[in-house]
Design a protein around this motif. Structure first.
Motif, PDB file in Angstrom:
ATOM      1  N   LEU A  37       0.832  -1.206   0.000  1.00  0.00           N
ATOM      2  CA  LEU A  37       0.000   0.000   0.000  1.00  0.00           C
ATOM      3  C   LEU A  37       0.864   1.251   0.000  1.00  0.00           C
ATOM      4  O   LEU A  37       1.859   1.311   0.711  1.00  0.00           O
ATOM      5  CB  LEU A  37      -0.842   0.024   1.273  1.00  0.00           C
ATOM      6  N   SER A  56       4.738   1.391   0.211  1.00  0.00           N
ATOM      7  CA  SER A  56       5.513   0.823   1.312  1.00  0.00           C
ATOM      8  C   SER A  56       6.096  -0.534   0.915  1.00  0.00           C
ATOM      9  O   SER A  56       5.583  -1.211   0.038  1.00  0.00           O
ATOM     10  CB  SER A  56       4.621   0.666   2.554  1.00  0.00           C
ATOM     11  N   ALA A 106       3.556  -8.101   5.995  1.00  0.00           N
ATOM     12  CA  ALA A 106       3.849  -6.897   6.770  1.00  0.00           C
ATOM     13  C   ALA A 106       3.460  -5.622   6.029  1.00  0.00           C
ATOM     14  O   ALA A 106       3.278  -4.578   6.633  1.00  0.00           O
ATOM     15  CB  ALA A 106       5.337  -6.860   7.121  1.00  0.00           C
ATOM     16  N   PHE A 107       3.358  -5.669   4.705  1.00  0.00           N
ATOM     17  CA  PHE A 107       3.064  -4.453   3.946  1.00  0.00           C
ATOM     18  C   PHE A 107       1.713  -4.512   3.258  1.00  0.00           C
ATOM     19  O   PHE A 107       1.335  -3.590   2.562  1.00  0.00           O
ATOM     20  CB  PHE A 107       4.138  -4.213   2.884  1.00  0.00           C
ATOM     21  N   SER A 108       0.999  -5.622   3.396  1.00  0.00           N
ATOM     22  CA  SER A 108      -0.233  -5.757   2.620  1.00  0.00           C
ATOM     23  C   SER A 108      -1.423  -5.284   3.436  1.00  0.00           C
ATOM     24  O   SER A 108      -1.360  -5.153   4.650  1.00  0.00           O
ATOM     25  CB  SER A 108      -0.430  -7.205   2.198  1.00  0.00           C
TER      26      SER A 108
END
Lengths: 237, 471
Positions: free
Chosen positions: B86, B89, B129-131
């Motif tokens: 997102l 990131s 961790a970034f989704s």
């Protein structure tokens, strides 16, 4: 979670509520559940019209409930709730920097953070006990847990959007929880009046639905957006 | 401005509520949104539709694949991305291999990235961790685009990209996003990048914002003016964005396009929930623009581009003039000099912000009635003067004192250090007209006979103008 003592002193409790308590549903449970839609409404209003973001709707609502539960007047623990809340944020921030070097996977990282937060919470509670808050140290387990689990949300946002946005969202969540506390806790006079009103008119939660339908279709700018776009608005002919 | 008009004007702005309810909800349906959130799938689809995209190098979809992945096959530079990341990131960019090492690369900030670092980063991506909502994700490597030389001075390390909002097949608003030191080479505004508004008709930059809402004129810490930059391949870029909208099915699209040194415009990313800061960068309301293209019958991508350029372009000059009180001129302008005895001569002059003062050629000076001065000056032997920096002012006063009594037309003397060498020039006071404005200027006279323009206008006389180099 509530002191039934103060609630029971209300005189005009609605028959529906009385029927529930007569059938062994604790009055405090009924009150909390009835307050929930009002808190949610407050969160929606602050989000859609004012522009306070916070962590979604569930987290600020549940933290508001935790604040209300911890801040009941015979314990006077709202300052402890705030202390734990701030401890959670501080540790979340500190852990991010210390653990970046360790290069750990996401879940173990959150787990370590939870461990440290737990230790701090215990210290805060013990400190409260030492200062004579016995009732506080014994109760409100779930309220405390709710605040502690905020850390996962906080760390997730931190990774996703960075430290600053996470901190801003956390502060906004705190503001919402505090507003809810002052409007709905039985240890404030407005809160007492609101609680009394809800117990006298439990059906009033239905009136919130048309209000939400209105808010759900409202496409105006939020107060915060008028601020954010003030330079653009100045330029428009 | 009264509070009431303030609120009325607010209706031109697109806010979160209206964006979500009026534009995203009805126009970006679930499947299209899912496509936009899946970078690998959108890459595949766009490629099929003839839209150029960065080449996919490899994807890592599980911990098992990661264990067997041969890192030595990676090229010298690449980008590592989470498939569902997102807001930019979780993106890792490396610029080259560490010299003498096969297992390490260098990041934009000079830090070294080893295979272990990359593995840990991929594991974080796989763990979500970034989704969105922390669900497990896929990591992929793609080609790193090469910075176009035209935009190079403006970008710190990373690649600048251009965000174009497309609605109803019409490009309605655009912004150039520049990575900064703070944003770690990424172009997202949320991460501290710079957003620069773009005039839709010409692809020329207008106003700029850094972060979420701070307006700036220059790149922080530099003297690079952000206004007036002409974006290369502008029309191709708009066309690409409109084609991507058709292919993706996203009715309200934030298209991200970058320019590669060799490949030209390359489509980076589909965005189903474009941010609102583009309005600050452009100092314009998106909602009013969206309402203007609502329901238009657009026959083709080319038609859509034409409509967007016509509706939302060309206003900048007028706007700039209104807000700054300055008129916009090009790099060559017609200038009318008023000579002795009201003689008027129109010439084409070069507008040169690199020069301090205005100069005219001997011949032009002669035509304007300064022939006597020109002849006099040519006769003076200046070769004995030692013209060096620091002594300019002394020589100027000395020369003026010596010669003014002989030739009253001489207003001043100017020692000029130019790329062509040092010279002492006679200065006269002349009135000239440019773009309907009259300016009284001290003009020096010099031999420009072998140059294209008989005059240059220097920055000392340009404070009432803005120069658009593309004009």
């Amino acid at each position: 979670m509530f002191s039934t003592h103060s609630l029971a002193s209300f005189e005009n409790i609605h028959p529906i509520v009385e029927y529930m308590t007569f059938n062994n549903v604790p009055l405090e449970t009924v009150t909390i559940l009835l307050l929930f839609p009002f808190i949610a409404t407050l969160v929606v209003l602050l989000r859609q019209v004012i522009g306070l973001q916070a962590f979604g709707i569930y987290t600020p609502s549940i933290i508001a409930i935790a604040f209300i539960a911890m801040g009941r007047h015979d314990v006077g623990g709202v300052q402890y709730a705030i202390a734990i809340y701030i401890a959670v944020l501080t540790i979340g921030m500190l852990m991010r920097y210390t653990m970046q070097k360790l290069r750990l996977l996401y879940l173990p990282r959150v787990a370590i953070t939870i461990t440290v937060v737990t230790i701090c919470t215990l210290l805060i509670l013990t400190a409260g006990g030492v200062m004579g808050r016995i009732g506080f140290a014994q109760a409100e387990l779930f309220a405390i847990l709710i605040i502690v689990t905020l850390v996962e949300k906080f760390v997730a946002v931190q990774i996703e959007k960075g430290s600053r946005p996470a901190l801003i969202l956390a502060i906004e969540t705190l503001i919402i929880a505090l507003i809810s506390y002052f409007l709905m806790s039985t240890s404030t006079s407005t809160g007492l009046a609101v609680t009394e009103f809800i117990l006298e008119h439990p059906y009033s939660i239905l009136l919130l639905i048309p209000f939400h339908i209105f808010l759900g279709r409202w496409t105006g700018l939020r107060a915060s957006e008028y601020m954010r776009f003030r330079d653009v608005i100045d330029k428009i002919q | 401005m009264s509070l009431l008009t303030f609120f009325q004007k607010g209706s031109a702005i697109l806010g979160m509520n209206a964006r979500n309810l009026t534009y995203i909800r009805p126009h970006n349906l679930k499947n299209a949104k899912r496509l936009a959130d899946d970078k690998i799938a959108s890459k595949r689809l766009l490629k099929k539709a003839g839209v150029p995209v960065p080449r996919l190098i490899a994807k890592v979809s599980s911990h098992a694949t990661l264990d067997h992945y041969d890192f030595s096959t990676l090229p010298n530079s690449f980008v590592l991305k989470p498939n569902q990341g997102l807001g930019g990131s979780g993106i890792l960019i490396v610029y080259g291999r560490k010299k003498g090492r096969n297992d390490a690369w260098v990041k934009s900030n000079g830090k070294i990235v080893t295979i272990d670092d990359i593995k840990a980063h991929i594991r974080n991506i796989l763990d979500g961790a970034f989704s969105l909502s922390g669900s497990p994700d896929i990591a992929f490597f793609e080609e790193r685009l090469q910075l176009s030389p035209k935009l190079k001075p403006y970008a710190y390390k990373g690649i600048p990209d251009i965000r174009i909002i497309i609605y109803n097949s019409v490009p309605v608003m655009a912004m150039l996003r520049l990575p900064t030191k703070e944003s770690d080479g990424k172009a997202n505004l949320q991460q501290g990048g710079i957003g620069v508004g773009i005039d839709m008709a010409t692809g020329t930059t207008t106003t700029s914002v850094i972060g979420k809402s701070k307006l700036i004129d220059y790149i922080p810490g530099s003297r690079l003016l952000l206004k007036g930059v002409k974006i290369p391949h502008w029309d191709d870029m708009l066309l690409l964005a409109v084609k991507a909208q058709k292919a993706s099915g996203l009715g309200f699209l934030g298209a991200d396009v970058a320019i590669d040194r060799e490949r030209g415009p390359v489509f980076l990313e589909l965005n189903a929930r474009p941010g609102l800061s583009i309005q600050v960068a452009n100092l314009a309301g998106l909602k009013r623009r969206l309402e203007r293209v609502e329901g238009l019958k657009i026959k083709s991508a080319e038609h859509g581009v034409r409509v967007g350029k016509n509706l939302f372009g060309g206003e900048i000059e007028q706007e700039l003039e209104e807000t700054s009180g300055k008129s916009v001129i090009g790099s060559v302008e017609k200038v009318t000099f008023h000579g002795v005895n009201d003689k008027k001569i129109e010439v084409e002059a070069k507008i040169d912000t690199g020069a301090y003062s205005t100069s005219i050629d001997y011949e032009l000076a002669r035509q304007l009635g300064f022939g006597e001065l020109v002849d006099y000056w040519k006769k003076i032997d200046l070769s004995k003067l030692s013209l060096e920096r620091g002594k300019g002012r002394t020589i100027e006063t000395q020369l003026l004192k010596e010669h003014q009594k002989n030739i009253p037309q001489l207003h001043d003397v100017s020692v000029i250090f130019a790329s062509s060498g040092v010279s002492a020039r006679p200065v006269v006071k002349i009135i000239f007209e440019m773009d309907k404005r009259t300016i009284t200027a001290k003009v020096n006279i010099v031999d420009r006979s072998d140059l294209t323009y008989p005059s240059i206008i220097g920055k000392r006389n340009l404070h009432r103008f803005l120069v658009d180099v593309s004009k």
